[in-house]
Scaffold this motif. Structure first.
Motif, PDB file in Angstrom:
ATOM      1  N   ARG A  47      32.373  40.219 -16.445  1.00 13.64           N
ATOM      2  CA  ARG A  47      32.866  38.956 -17.008  1.00 13.64           C
ATOM      3  C   ARG A  47      34.143  38.558 -16.278  1.00 13.64           C
ATOM      4  NH1 ARG A  47      28.341  38.930 -18.493  1.00 13.64           N
ATOM      5  NH2 ARG A  47      27.631  39.143 -20.634  1.00 13.64           N
ATOM      6  N   ASP A  48      34.172  37.333 -15.814  1.00 11.91           N
ATOM      7  CA  ASP A  48      35.334  36.800 -15.112  1.00 11.91           C
ATOM      8  C   ASP A  48      36.457  36.551 -16.127  1.00 11.91           C
ATOM      9  OD1 ASP A  48      37.107  35.560 -13.408  1.00 11.91           O
ATOM     10  OD2 ASP A  48      35.897  33.754 -13.140  1.00 11.91           O
ATOM     11  N   PRO A  49      37.671  37.059 -15.875  1.00 16.23           N
ATOM     12  CA  PRO A  49      38.778  36.827 -16.802  1.00 16.23           C
ATOM     13  C   PRO A  49      39.044  35.342 -17.083  1.00 16.23           C
ATOM     14  CG  PRO A  49      39.394  38.491 -15.196  1.00 16.23           C
ATOM     15  CD  PRO A  49      38.062  37.943 -14.773  1.00 16.23           C
ATOM     16  N   MET A  50      38.834  34.474 -16.111  1.00 19.44           N
ATOM     17  CA  MET A  50      39.063  33.043 -16.336  1.00 19.44           C
ATOM     18  C   MET A  50      38.041  32.469 -17.314  1.00 19.44           C
ATOM     19  SD  MET A  50      41.776  32.680 -14.947  1.00 19.44           S
ATOM     20  CE  MET A  50      42.252  30.989 -14.912  1.00 19.44           C
ATOM     21  N   LEU A  51      36.812  32.969 -17.282  1.00 22.80           N
ATOM     22  CA  LEU A  51      35.803  32.540 -18.244  1.00 22.80           C
ATOM     23  C   LEU A  51      36.203  32.977 -19.652  1.00 22.80           C
ATOM     24  CD1 LEU A  51      33.064  31.272 -18.871  1.00 22.80           C
ATOM     25  CD2 LEU A  51      32.027  33.501 -18.415  1.00 22.80           C
ATOM     26  N   ILE A  52      36.718  34.195 -19.775  1.00 22.90           N
ATOM     27  CA  ILE A  52      37.187  34.692 -21.071  1.00 22.90           C
ATOM     28  C   ILE A  52      38.325  33.798 -21.574  1.00 22.90           C
ATOM     29  CG2 ILE A  52      38.236  36.651 -22.301  1.00 22.90           C
ATOM     30  CD1 ILE A  52      35.294  37.090 -21.400  1.00 22.90           C
ATOM     31  N   LEU A  53      39.244  33.434 -20.691  1.00 23.86           N
ATOM     32  CA  LEU A  53      40.358  32.557 -21.056  1.00 23.86           C
ATOM     33  C   LEU A  53      39.850  31.195 -21.537  1.00 23.86           C
ATOM     34  CD1 LEU A  53      43.385  31.860 -21.177  1.00 23.86           C
ATOM     35  CD2 LEU A  53      43.216  31.209 -18.771  1.00 23.86           C
ATOM     36  N   VAL A  93      46.442  35.885 -29.898  1.00 22.71           N
ATOM     37  CA  VAL A  93      46.607  37.229 -29.327  1.00 22.71           C
ATOM     38  C   VAL A  93      45.638  37.423 -28.166  1.00 22.71           C
ATOM     39  CG1 VAL A  93      46.315  39.695 -29.790  1.00 22.71           C
ATOM     40  CG2 VAL A  93      47.552  38.259 -31.421  1.00 22.71           C
ATOM     41  N   ASP A  94      44.390  36.965 -28.335  1.00 16.38           N
ATOM     42  CA  ASP A  94      43.401  37.091 -27.267  1.00 16.38           C
ATOM     43  C   ASP A  94      43.769  36.242 -26.053  1.00 16.38           C
ATOM     44  OD1 ASP A  94      42.025  38.864 -28.830  1.00 16.38           O
ATOM     45  OD2 ASP A  94      40.300  37.558 -29.199  1.00 16.38           O
ATOM     46  N   LEU A  95      44.395  35.079 -26.280  1.00 15.21           N
ATOM     47  CA  LEU A  95      44.858  34.254 -25.156  1.00 15.21           C
ATOM     48  C   LEU A  95      45.883  35.000 -24.321  1.00 15.21           C
ATOM     49  CD1 LEU A  95      45.323  30.649 -26.591  1.00 15.21           C
ATOM     50  CD2 LEU A  95      43.850  31.354 -24.708  1.00 15.21           C
ATOM     51  N   VAL A  96      46.771  35.701 -24.989  1.00 20.33           N
ATOM     52  CA  VAL A  96      47.807  36.460 -24.290  1.00 20.33           C
ATOM     53  C   VAL A  96      47.185  37.654 -23.550  1.00 20.33           C
ATOM     54  CG1 VAL A  96      49.865  37.894 -24.611  1.00 20.33           C
ATOM     55  CG2 VAL A  96      49.613  35.756 -25.882  1.00 20.33           C
ATOM     56  N   ASN A  97      46.175  38.254 -24.151  1.00 20.36           N
ATOM     57  CA  ASN A  97      45.580  39.492 -23.618  1.00 20.36           C
ATOM     58  C   ASN A  97      44.230  39.292 -22.937  1.00 20.36           C
ATOM     59  OD1 ASN A  97      47.687  41.164 -24.607  1.00 20.36           O
ATOM     60  ND2 ASN A  97      46.791  41.015 -26.647  1.00 20.36           N
ATOM     61  N   TYR A  98      43.893  38.079 -22.533  1.00 20.28           N
ATOM     62  CA  TYR A  98      42.564  37.819 -21.988  1.00 20.28           C
ATOM     63  C   TYR A  98      42.239  38.688 -20.766  1.00 20.28           C
ATOM     64  CZ  TYR A  98      44.278  35.015 -18.068  1.00 20.28           C
ATOM     65  OH  TYR A  98      44.883  34.608 -16.905  1.00 20.28           O
ATOM     66  N   GLN A  99      43.232  38.963 -19.927  1.00 21.40           N
ATOM     67  CA  GLN A  99      42.968  39.771 -18.731  1.00 21.40           C
ATOM     68  C   GLN A  99      42.615  41.206 -19.097  1.00 21.40           C
ATOM     69  OE1 GLN A  99      46.546  38.834 -16.423  1.00 21.40           O
ATOM     70  NE2 GLN A  99      45.198  37.867 -14.923  1.00 21.40           N
ATOM     71  N   SER A 100      43.333  41.782 -20.052  1.00 21.20           N
ATOM     72  CA  SER A 100      43.008  43.160 -20.439  1.00 21.20           C
ATOM     73  C   SER A 100      41.693  43.221 -21.206  1.00 21.20           C
ATOM     74  CB  SER A 100      44.149  43.797 -21.240  1.00 21.20           C
ATOM     75  OG  SER A 100      44.341  43.124 -22.454  1.00 21.20           O
ATOM     76  N   LEU A 101      41.363  42.177 -21.978  1.00 21.83           N
ATOM     77  CA  LEU A 101      40.050  42.130 -22.644  1.00 21.83           C
ATOM     78  C   LEU A 101      38.935  42.159 -21.600  1.00 21.83           C
ATOM     79  CD1 LEU A 101      40.612  39.407 -25.403  1.00 21.83           C
ATOM     80  CD2 LEU A 101      40.129  41.822 -25.791  1.00 21.83           C
ATOM     81  N   ALA A 102      39.076  41.319 -20.580  1.00 25.75           N
ATOM     82  CA  ALA A 102      38.068  41.258 -19.519  1.00 25.75           C
ATOM     83  C   ALA A 102      38.025  42.569 -18.745  1.00 25.75           C
ATOM     84  CB  ALA A 102      38.351  40.094 -18.584  1.00 25.75           C
TER      85      ALA A 102
END
Length: 121
Positions: A47-53, A93-102
């Motif tokens: 999953r691309d981190p930008m897509l998660i964002l 919180v997910d917006l701040v941590n989107y890169q670590s989620l991905a």
């Protein structure tokens, strides 16, 4: 190691940072053929981190949790949908941590693909 870095970059130029370092370590013993196979499977499943964002941002217009469904976190996705992203706090919180989620999702996928290729011997 320098040669291996450029090899993995040749197969996956869009991957960088912590994810690239993790993949280099995971695939350091791979032949070119095995590395190509790994890259193809991994690229299709990651999953691309930008897509998660972007999907996380959709939570502010009433569709909270879509990014959680995309990362196979079905329970959390349902919870976010029913609670408007836990009253938007979870979404923020997910917006701040989107890169670590991905990265956490992608790391799990990389390990699965690595195990799958190891059992092919």
């Amino acid at each position: 190691t320098e040669n291996h870095m450029s090899r993995i970059y040749d197969f996956m130029p869009d991957i960088q940072g912590e994810e690239m370092l993790f993949l280099q370590k995971l695939t350091q013993e791979y032949s070119d053929d095995k590395l190509r196979k790994f890259a193809n499977i991994y690229r299709a499943r990651r999953r691309d981190p930008m897509l998660i964002l972007l999907l996380c941002l959709v939570g502010f217009v009433g569709f909270a949790g879509i990014h959680r469904f995309l990362m196979n976190q079905i329970g959390m996705g349902i919870l976010y949908l029913l609670t408007a992203g836990l009253c938007l706090i979870g979404t923020i919180v997910d917006l701040v941590n989107y890169q670590s989620l991905a990265f956490n999702f992608n790391r799990q996928i990389a390990v699965e693909v690595h195990s799958m290729l190891a059992s092919e011997r």
